[in-house]
Design an enzyme around this catalytic site. Structure first.
Site, PDB file in Angstrom:
ATOM      1  N   HIS A 257       0.834  -1.213   0.000  1.00 36.72           N
ATOM      2  CA  HIS A 257       0.000   0.000   0.000  1.00 36.72           C
ATOM      3  C   HIS A 257       0.866   1.261   0.000  1.00 36.72           C
ATOM      4  O   HIS A 257       0.541   2.236   0.687  1.00 36.72           O
ATOM      5  CB  HIS A 257      -0.943  -0.009   1.211  1.00 36.72           C
ATOM      6  CG  HIS A 257      -2.056  -1.018   1.112  1.00 36.72           C
ATOM      7  ND1 HIS A 257      -3.227  -0.791   0.423  1.00 36.72           N
ATOM      8  CD2 HIS A 257      -2.160  -2.278   1.615  1.00 36.72           C
ATOM      9  CE1 HIS A 257      -4.009  -1.857   0.502  1.00 36.72           C
ATOM     10  NE2 HIS A 257      -3.395  -2.779   1.225  1.00 36.72           N
ATOM     11  N   ASP A 320      -0.826  -5.096   5.917  1.00 36.06           N
ATOM     12  CA  ASP A 320      -1.802  -5.952   5.242  1.00 36.06           C
ATOM     13  C   ASP A 320      -1.530  -6.006   3.741  1.00 36.06           C
ATOM     14  O   ASP A 320      -0.893  -5.123   3.172  1.00 36.06           O
ATOM     15  CB  ASP A 320      -3.221  -5.433   5.483  1.00 36.06           C
ATOM     16  CG  ASP A 320      -3.426  -4.028   4.930  1.00 36.06           C
ATOM     17  OD1 ASP A 320      -2.517  -3.191   5.100  1.00 36.06           O
ATOM     18  OD2 ASP A 320      -4.488  -3.758   4.329  1.00 36.06           O
ATOM     19  N   GLU A 321      -2.036  -7.029   3.108  1.00 38.72           N
ATOM     20  CA  GLU A 321      -2.074  -7.175   1.648  1.00 38.72           C
ATOM     21  C   GLU A 321      -0.725  -6.871   0.986  1.00 38.72           C
ATOM     22  O   GLU A 321      -0.664  -6.250  -0.080  1.00 38.72           O
ATOM     23  CB  GLU A 321      -3.178  -6.284   1.069  1.00 38.72           C
ATOM     24  CG  GLU A 321      -4.562  -6.728   1.538  1.00 38.72           C
ATOM     25  CD  GLU A 321      -5.688  -5.817   1.099  1.00 38.72           C
ATOM     26  OE1 GLU A 321      -6.788  -6.336   0.840  1.00 38.72           O
ATOM     27  OE2 GLU A 321      -5.488  -4.591   1.056  1.00 38.72           O
ATOM     28  N   ALA A 322       0.358  -7.339   1.609  1.00 33.21           N
ATOM     29  CA  ALA A 322       1.707  -7.132   1.054  1.00 33.21           C
ATOM     30  C   ALA A 322       2.019  -8.252   0.062  1.00 33.21           C
ATOM     31  O   ALA A 322       3.007  -8.980   0.195  1.00 33.21           O
ATOM     32  CB  ALA A 322       2.732  -7.087   2.184  1.00 33.21           C
ATOM     33  N   HIS A 323       1.178  -8.366  -0.957  1.00 33.40           N
ATOM     34  CA  HIS A 323       1.272  -9.501  -1.883  1.00 33.40           C
ATOM     35  C   HIS A 323       2.500  -9.417  -2.789  1.00 33.40           C
ATOM     36  O   HIS A 323       2.889 -10.422  -3.393  1.00 33.40           O
ATOM     37  CB  HIS A 323       0.005  -9.580  -2.737  1.00 33.40           C
ATOM     38  CG  HIS A 323      -1.258  -9.634  -1.945  1.00 33.40           C
ATOM     39  ND1 HIS A 323      -1.396 -10.354  -0.780  1.00 33.40           N
ATOM     40  CD2 HIS A 323      -2.475  -9.041  -2.147  1.00 33.40           C
ATOM     41  CE1 HIS A 323      -2.625 -10.216  -0.303  1.00 33.40           C
ATOM     42  NE2 HIS A 323      -3.293  -9.420  -1.124  1.00 33.40           N
TER      43      HIS A 323
END
Length: 515
Positions: A257, A320-323
């Site tokens: 993000h 979060d969401e550290a893809h």
């Protein structure tokens, strides 16, 4: 639902004054309400009496006067002299805890007693709700202004009762944030989590990395102008929140993000090439470069400057969401970021993916999973809680205020499903996450993500009427939890929402009071 709960409305003549609101008919539900005796009436002779020399208590008295004067038309002087009226008392021996209070109402006085000024302030919110909804209006109203006789004894179930506002996907002005703060305060919330950075915009000035705000803050979802808070703006938000007994919890989301930061400084990218600014709504495509030393110079500078602006205990580092970050890089990054937060005297909060790394001692994980979250991920969070990590619960399919109410809701998203008013309220934080000790639950949060929201009216359409339900989960004893009773109390808030100009959704599940 316009009739008074005592059922006497039909028998009253047209000139008869309505009965005062019953003591327990407020949100959040109080721990105990014992009706008894005649009501207290606010009149032109009423004084607000602060019974000690506390500056904070005097400020609560001034705040109360500011609420009551426009609608009642009364002078309501705030004085230190004793006597009848509305009395605010600090008692260090009060057994109500740091935020609890006792409110006693009789024909001679309404007395709010608390151990500290936060309790007085929360007691004032109860007093507001015990008065007719017209008390919230900014012009003189008829009254009468009666407070039912009896005693309320009240204190919160959880110490952490939060709402999050995403100012990154769309930017909101200082005035819009203050408006939301006032709405949170009415329902005894005590934390404001500000999501200050994301792919679409960086919203806080950082002197050592100025392009974060001046370049990274110049857009938002859909390509609008964006914006950012100067340090003076941020300090004003913190000051205003503090005056309403809310602690600001700032979030810089990392290592994912982060497109706004990566676009602002090429050296933060592993390949040294700055990506373009981003105005879409996808997630998981950006990452700080964990192997680079400059990354941690950046994190240190940002955390140092933000911590210096933030008097509260917590600093949220996202996670979060550290893809686009490998697991090994994620663990390395979160270890170093947590150490930097500790270096500057703050307690780490991260989204629950932090538990996939190594939470430092004292760290808080914010759980945002939902019904479709896998058992292994839930167990990972529960195991961290067993090992001492505290939890703030904000399940996406319960407390995310940006989820659509139903298929006809125009604003919001639905990736976690539809979240009706009943669904948002009807869960028990203590029993929500299997395997997590009850004592590990620090509290609850109602996040509001702003991919589809651009102004206060749209914030309010999604937050109300669900926000008061999450507030009640955080404040009220578990024994008071009952949807059928709650929906009646919530329905009675409708005229108050309207008096405050809140653009609320008239959910069909709720028996709204006549206005």
């Amino acid at each position: 639902m316009g009739a008074a709960p005592d059922g006497n409305a039909a028998g009253r003549g047209p000139s008869a004054a309505p009965s005062p609101r019953p003591l327990g008919q407020i949100l959040p539900a109080p721990a105990e309400a014992r009706p008894g005796g005649a009501p207290y009436s606010i009149t032109a002779n009423t004084r607000i009496r602060v019974e000690d020399d506390s500056r904070e208590a005097r400020e609560v008295g001034d705040y109360l006067a500011g609420v009551l004067r426009p609608s009642t038309g009364y002078a309501l002087p705030v004085t230190g002299r004793g006597g009848d009226g509305i009395r605010l008392r600090l008692d260090p021996d009060s057994g109500s805890g740091a935020e609890g209070y006792t409110l006693k109402s009789s024909p001679g006085a309404v007395t709010i007693t608390a151990r500290g000024p936060a309790g007085l302030f929360h007691g004032v919110q109860t007093l507001r709700q015990l008065l007719p909804a017209d008390v919230e209006k900014n012009s003189r109203q008829e009254g009468p202004w009666k407070v039912a006789g009896g005693t309320v004894e009240d204190s919160p179930r959880y110490a952490y009762r939060s709402a999050m506002l995403d100012v990154s996907r769309h930017f909101f002005s200082v005035a819009e944030v203050k408006r939301y703060i006032d709405q949170l305060a009415l329902y005894k919330m005590n934390k404001l989590h500000l999501h200050l950075s994301d792919d679409q915009g960086w919203r806080i000035a950082i002197d050592s990395w100025p392009r974060l705000a001046t370049y990274g803050g110049q857009t938002e979802v859909g390509g609008g102008a964006g914006g950012y808070y100067t340090k003076s703006d941020y300090k004003e938000i913190v000051r205003y929140a503090s005056s309403r007994y809310l602690e600001v919890v700032p979030e810089i989301d990392m290592p994912g993000h982060t497109n706004a930061a990566l676009a602002s400084y090429a050296e933060l990218n592993c390949d040294g090439v700055a990506p373009p600014l981003y105005t879409g709504t996808a997630v998981g495509f950006s990452s700080l470069c964990a192997p680079k030393a400059v990354t941690y110079d950046f994190v240190d500078d940002v955390v140092r400057e933000l911590a210096a602006l933030t008097p509260g205990k917590y600093l949220h580092i996202g996670g979060d969401e550290a893809h686009s970050t490998s697991h090994a890089d994620y663990v390395t990054f979160m270890d170093k970021a947590q150490a930097i937060v500790g270096k500057y005297g703050k307690t780490v909060i991260g989204w629950h993916q932090l538990t996939g790394a190594t939470p430092v001692k004292g760290a808080v994980a914010q759980y945002w999973g939902y019904d479709r979250t896998g058992a292994a991920e839930r167990k990972q969070v529960a195991d961290a809680a067993v090992n001492g990590t505290k939890l703030v619960l904000s399940p996406a399919d319960r407390s995310y205020l940006d989820m659509k109410y139903d298929k006809d809701t125009k604003l919001g998203l639905a990736w976690a499903g539809y979240v009706s008013v009943q669904r948002s309220y009807d869960w028990n934080p203590a029993a929500y996450l299997d395997g997590a000790p009850e004592g590990s639950i620090l509290g609850v949060e109602a996040p509001l993500w702003s991919e589809t929201l651009t102004n206060s009216d749209e914030i309010e359409q999604m937050a109300f009427p669900r926000l008061p339900g999450v507030a009640e989960l955080g404040w009220s004893p578990a024994a008071t939890h009952d949807w059928d009773a709650y929906k009646v109390r919530l329905g009675e808030q409708g005229p108050r929402f309207s008096a405050l100009g809140i653009n609320y959704y008239r959910a069909p599940q709720v028996p709204w009071a006549a206005e």
